[in-house]
Design a protein around this motif. Sequence first.
Motif, PDB file in Angstrom:
ATOM      1  N   GLU A   1      -4.622   6.320  -7.191  1.00 59.03           N
ATOM      2  CA  GLU A   1      -5.953   6.730  -6.741  1.00 59.03           C
ATOM      3  C   GLU A   1      -6.482   5.779  -5.674  1.00 59.03           C
ATOM      4  O   GLU A   1      -7.105   6.195  -4.701  1.00 59.03           O
ATOM      5  CB  GLU A   1      -6.911   6.773  -7.935  1.00 59.03           C
ATOM      6  CG  GLU A   1      -6.801   8.015  -8.779  1.00 59.03           C
ATOM      7  CD  GLU A   1      -7.134   9.265  -7.992  1.00 59.03           C
ATOM      8  OE1 GLU A   1      -8.237   9.332  -7.408  1.00 59.03           O
ATOM      9  OE2 GLU A   1      -6.289  10.177  -7.944  1.00 59.03           O
ATOM     10  N   ILE A   2      -6.212   4.494  -5.848  1.00 60.82           N
ATOM     11  CA  ILE A   2      -6.621   3.500  -4.841  1.00 60.82           C
ATOM     12  C   ILE A   2      -5.883   3.756  -3.526  1.00 60.82           C
ATOM     13  O   ILE A   2      -6.480   3.740  -2.442  1.00 60.82           O
ATOM     14  CB  ILE A   2      -6.344   2.078  -5.354  1.00 60.82           C
ATOM     15  CG1 ILE A   2      -7.216   1.775  -6.573  1.00 60.82           C
ATOM     16  CG2 ILE A   2      -6.594   1.044  -4.248  1.00 60.82           C
ATOM     17  CD1 ILE A   2      -6.885   0.461  -7.267  1.00 60.82           C
ATOM     18  N   PHE A   3      -4.584   3.988  -3.622  1.00 57.19           N
ATOM     19  CA  PHE A   3      -3.783   4.238  -2.418  1.00 57.19           C
ATOM     20  C   PHE A   3      -4.271   5.492  -1.694  1.00 57.19           C
ATOM     21  O   PHE A   3      -4.283   5.537  -0.459  1.00 57.19           O
ATOM     22  CB  PHE A   3      -2.310   4.404  -2.784  1.00 57.19           C
ATOM     23  CG  PHE A   3      -1.687   3.182  -3.421  1.00 57.19           C
ATOM     24  CD1 PHE A   3      -2.197   1.920  -3.177  1.00 57.19           C
ATOM     25  CD2 PHE A   3      -0.594   3.308  -4.266  1.00 57.19           C
ATOM     26  CE1 PHE A   3      -1.629   0.792  -3.758  1.00 57.19           C
ATOM     27  CE2 PHE A   3      -0.018   2.192  -4.848  1.00 57.19           C
ATOM     28  CZ  PHE A   3      -0.540   0.933  -4.599  1.00 57.19           C
ATOM     29  N   LYS A   4      -4.659   6.493  -2.443  1.00 55.17           N
ATOM     30  CA  LYS A   4      -5.135   7.740  -1.842  1.00 55.17           C
ATOM     31  C   LYS A   4      -6.321   7.494  -0.923  1.00 55.17           C
ATOM     32  O   LYS A   4      -6.406   8.054   0.178  1.00 55.17           O
ATOM     33  CB  LYS A   4      -5.523   8.720  -2.951  1.00 55.17           C
ATOM     34  CG  LYS A   4      -6.138  10.019  -2.460  1.00 55.17           C
ATOM     35  CD  LYS A   4      -6.542  10.892  -3.631  1.00 55.17           C
ATOM     36  CE  LYS A   4      -7.248  12.149  -3.147  1.00 55.17           C
ATOM     37  NZ  LYS A   4      -7.660  13.017  -4.283  1.00 55.17           N
ATOM     38  N   TYR A   5      -7.242   6.634  -1.356  1.00 57.56           N
ATOM     39  CA  TYR A   5      -8.435   6.371  -0.553  1.00 57.56           C
ATOM     40  C   TYR A   5      -8.218   5.249   0.458  1.00 57.56           C
ATOM     41  O   TYR A   5      -8.993   5.120   1.415  1.00 57.56           O
ATOM     42  CB  TYR A   5      -9.616   6.029  -1.474  1.00 57.56           C
ATOM     43  CG  TYR A   5     -10.142   7.240  -2.199  1.00 57.56           C
ATOM     44  CD1 TYR A   5     -11.060   8.081  -1.605  1.00 57.56           C
ATOM     45  CD2 TYR A   5      -9.688   7.556  -3.478  1.00 57.56           C
ATOM     46  CE1 TYR A   5     -11.540   9.212  -2.256  1.00 57.56           C
ATOM     47  CE2 TYR A   5     -10.149   8.678  -4.151  1.00 57.56           C
ATOM     48  CZ  TYR A   5     -11.074   9.504  -3.525  1.00 57.56           C
ATOM     49  OH  TYR A   5     -11.524  10.621  -4.162  1.00 57.56           O
ATOM     50  N   ALA A   6      -7.188   4.442   0.248  1.00 59.99           N
ATOM     51  CA  ALA A   6      -6.910   3.355   1.196  1.00 59.99           C
ATOM     52  C   ALA A   6      -6.164   3.858   2.423  1.00 59.99           C
ATOM     53  O   ALA A   6      -6.367   3.347   3.531  1.00 59.99           O
ATOM     54  CB  ALA A   6      -6.093   2.262   0.511  1.00 59.99           C
ATOM     55  N   CYS A   7      -5.322   4.854   2.240  1.00 66.90           N
ATOM     56  CA  CYS A   7      -4.476   5.346   3.352  1.00 66.90           C
ATOM     57  C   CYS A   7      -5.224   6.386   4.171  1.00 66.90           C
ATOM     58  O   CYS A   7      -4.881   7.572   4.199  1.00 66.90           O
ATOM     59  CB  CYS A   7      -3.174   5.920   2.811  1.00 66.90           C
ATOM     60  SG  CYS A   7      -2.120   4.706   2.002  1.00 66.90           S
ATOM     61  N   THR A   8      -6.289   5.943   4.832  1.00 67.40           N
ATOM     62  CA  THR A   8      -7.090   6.848   5.661  1.00 67.40           C
ATOM     63  C   THR A   8      -7.302   6.248   7.046  1.00 67.40           C
ATOM     64  O   THR A   8      -8.371   6.391   7.640  1.00 67.40           O
ATOM     65  CB  THR A   8      -8.450   7.137   5.005  1.00 67.40           C
ATOM     66  OG1 THR A   8      -9.114   5.897   4.716  1.00 67.40           O
ATOM     67  CG2 THR A   8      -8.280   7.926   3.721  1.00 67.40           C
ATOM     68  N   ASP A   9      -6.294   5.534   7.540  1.00 69.60           N
ATOM     69  CA  ASP A   9      -6.384   4.978   8.887  1.00 69.60           C
ATOM     70  C   ASP A   9      -5.296   5.626   9.738  1.00 69.60           C
ATOM     71  O   ASP A   9      -4.938   6.777   9.531  1.00 69.60           O
ATOM     72  CB  ASP A   9      -6.274   3.457   8.850  1.00 69.60           C
ATOM     73  CG  ASP A   9      -5.009   2.975   8.141  1.00 69.60           C
ATOM     74  OD1 ASP A   9      -4.162   3.832   7.774  1.00 69.60           O
ATOM     75  OD2 ASP A   9      -4.857   1.761   7.941  1.00 69.60           O
ATOM     76  N   ASP A  10      -4.761   4.900  10.688  1.00 71.53           N
ATOM     77  CA  ASP A  10      -3.754   5.469  11.580  1.00 71.53           C
ATOM     78  C   ASP A  10      -2.336   5.378  11.029  1.00 71.53           C
ATOM     79  O   ASP A  10      -1.368   5.656  11.722  1.00 71.53           O
ATOM     80  CB  ASP A  10      -3.819   4.785  12.950  1.00 71.53           C
ATOM     81  CG  ASP A  10      -3.566   3.281  12.851  1.00 71.53           C
ATOM     82  OD1 ASP A  10      -3.377   2.773  11.728  1.00 71.53           O
ATOM     83  OD2 ASP A  10      -3.569   2.620  13.912  1.00 71.53           O
ATOM     84  N   GLY A  11      -2.199   4.992   9.766  1.00 73.18           N
ATOM     85  CA  GLY A  11      -0.892   4.848   9.131  1.00 73.18           C
ATOM     86  C   GLY A  11      -0.530   3.413   8.839  1.00 73.18           C
ATOM     87  O   GLY A  11       0.467   3.157   8.141  1.00 73.18           O
ATOM     88  N   THR A  12      -1.329   2.463   9.323  1.00 82.62           N
ATOM     89  CA  THR A  12      -1.029   1.045   9.129  1.00 82.62           C
ATOM     90  C   THR A  12      -1.034   0.666   7.649  1.00 82.62           C
ATOM     91  O   THR A  12      -0.144  -0.053   7.179  1.00 82.62           O
ATOM     92  CB  THR A  12      -2.045   0.176   9.889  1.00 82.62           C
ATOM     93  OG1 THR A  12      -1.990   0.499  11.281  1.00 82.62           O
ATOM     94  CG2 THR A  12      -1.740  -1.296   9.706  1.00 82.62           C
ATOM     95  N   THR A  13      -2.017   1.162   6.907  1.00 86.22           N
ATOM     96  CA  THR A  13      -2.093   0.817   5.484  1.00 86.22           C
ATOM     97  C   THR A  13      -0.886   1.339   4.715  1.00 86.22           C
ATOM     98  O   THR A  13      -0.310   0.635   3.880  1.00 86.22           O
ATOM     99  CB  THR A  13      -3.387   1.373   4.871  1.00 86.22           C
ATOM    100  OG1 THR A  13      -4.512   0.808   5.552  1.00 86.22           O
ATOM    101  CG2 THR A  13      -3.475   1.030   3.389  1.00 86.22           C
ATOM    102  N   GLY A  14      -0.491   2.564   4.995  1.00 88.66           N
ATOM    103  CA  GLY A  14       0.671   3.127   4.315  1.00 88.66           C
ATOM    104  C   GLY A  14       1.938   2.341   4.577  1.00 88.66           C
ATOM    105  O   GLY A  14       2.725   2.074   3.655  1.00 88.66           O
ATOM    106  N   ARG A  15       2.136   1.929   5.839  1.00 85.11           N
ATOM    107  CA  ARG A  15       3.317   1.126   6.166  1.00 85.11           C
ATOM    108  C   ARG A  15       3.258  -0.231   5.477  1.00 85.11           C
ATOM    109  O   ARG A  15       4.279  -0.740   4.994  1.00 85.11           O
ATOM    110  CB  ARG A  15       3.424   0.948   7.685  1.00 85.11           C
ATOM    111  CG  ARG A  15       3.765   2.224   8.432  1.00 85.11           C
ATOM    112  CD  ARG A  15       4.119   1.950   9.878  1.00 85.11           C
ATOM    113  NE  ARG A  15       2.986   1.406  10.620  1.00 85.11           N
ATOM    114  CZ  ARG A  15       2.091   2.154  11.245  1.00 85.11           C
ATOM    115  NH1 ARG A  15       2.178   3.479  11.209  1.00 85.11           N
ATOM    116  NH2 ARG A  15       1.095   1.607  11.920  1.00 85.11           N
TER     117      ARG A  15
END
Length: 319
Positions: A32-46
């Motif tokens: 759930e945290i990752f779902k709301y954190a990964c809302t940028d240009d992809g930097t957070t996911g990487r």
Amino acid sequence: MNSCGLVLSNTSLQELSTLVMAIVLPTEIYQEIFKYACTDDGTTGRSLSLVSRYFHEASRRFQLQCLALKGERQLHGFVHYLSGLPPNDRRVRHLCISLVLDAVPKTTKYRLVVDEGTFDFWEHRETSASLLQLLRFVSPSLATLHLISNLRRTSILLPIPLPFLQSLTIHGPMRVGSRIKDTLPMFPSLQHLSLRLFHEYPTTTLRQISRQAPSLRSLSFSLDRPMPVLSRDFARALEYTSYDPTQGFPVSLLRIHVRHIADSVVERNIWLRSAQKAMLKELSAVVERDQRVAVVGICHLLDYHEAQLHWLEADYFHD
């Protein structure tokens, strides 16, 4: 005690901290945290994919959730990357693609439908092929799409269906024939459509939008020069809507916003100044007839970096 010491001696600090965090919070909470954190240009996911094996696996579903691609190299590279993933890992929900070429073709070389039965989108075949392949890969999950380009496109919306797309914004010019095809790709979930920074369009634009997006709720036009014909097309479409929605606006449409170029931009050109005055006068008459239509301000001629920032600030990332 000895067994505990053995664990500590064979475990790196990073792995140990990851283990402790995994014990403190269930995987579902992290997701759930990752779902709301990964809302940028992809930097957070990487970044999450590099923290640890545990975070890499736990965040896999959200690593590609929100992405921005800039330029041909990133576009082609991402398509190649997706081709090596299983379909369940190609989960992209929010996508921004910026493609600004230094040398733009001056003549139209490609048709809406080429001989092989495939579609072009931009007047640049290799780039169009990559874009359309990317959209095919992510069509089962894509909810919002933002396209920024100085290449003229050869379709009003997109040449392939995206069944779950809810919001579409396209910056840039179009060059499309006025004949409506018998079969058009459908966007049954599309609710918000914004067409920006264009100065010509085919006479069938509103009819095509109505056919392709029957659930549309908001429509926005941001013009890079005055277009008096737009207000006349609006008036005609509003007349049709009452008895033949396929010729006018979708019956679901709640608002139509128009942004025009600033007066200071057109004041030095007599033709542009006259066209702006005529367009605003005719739009005022349309606004009086239908409260859904509104002239909401000046279209700011954003550069492509600013356009991407506007995409990042959108409020649909947390739906």
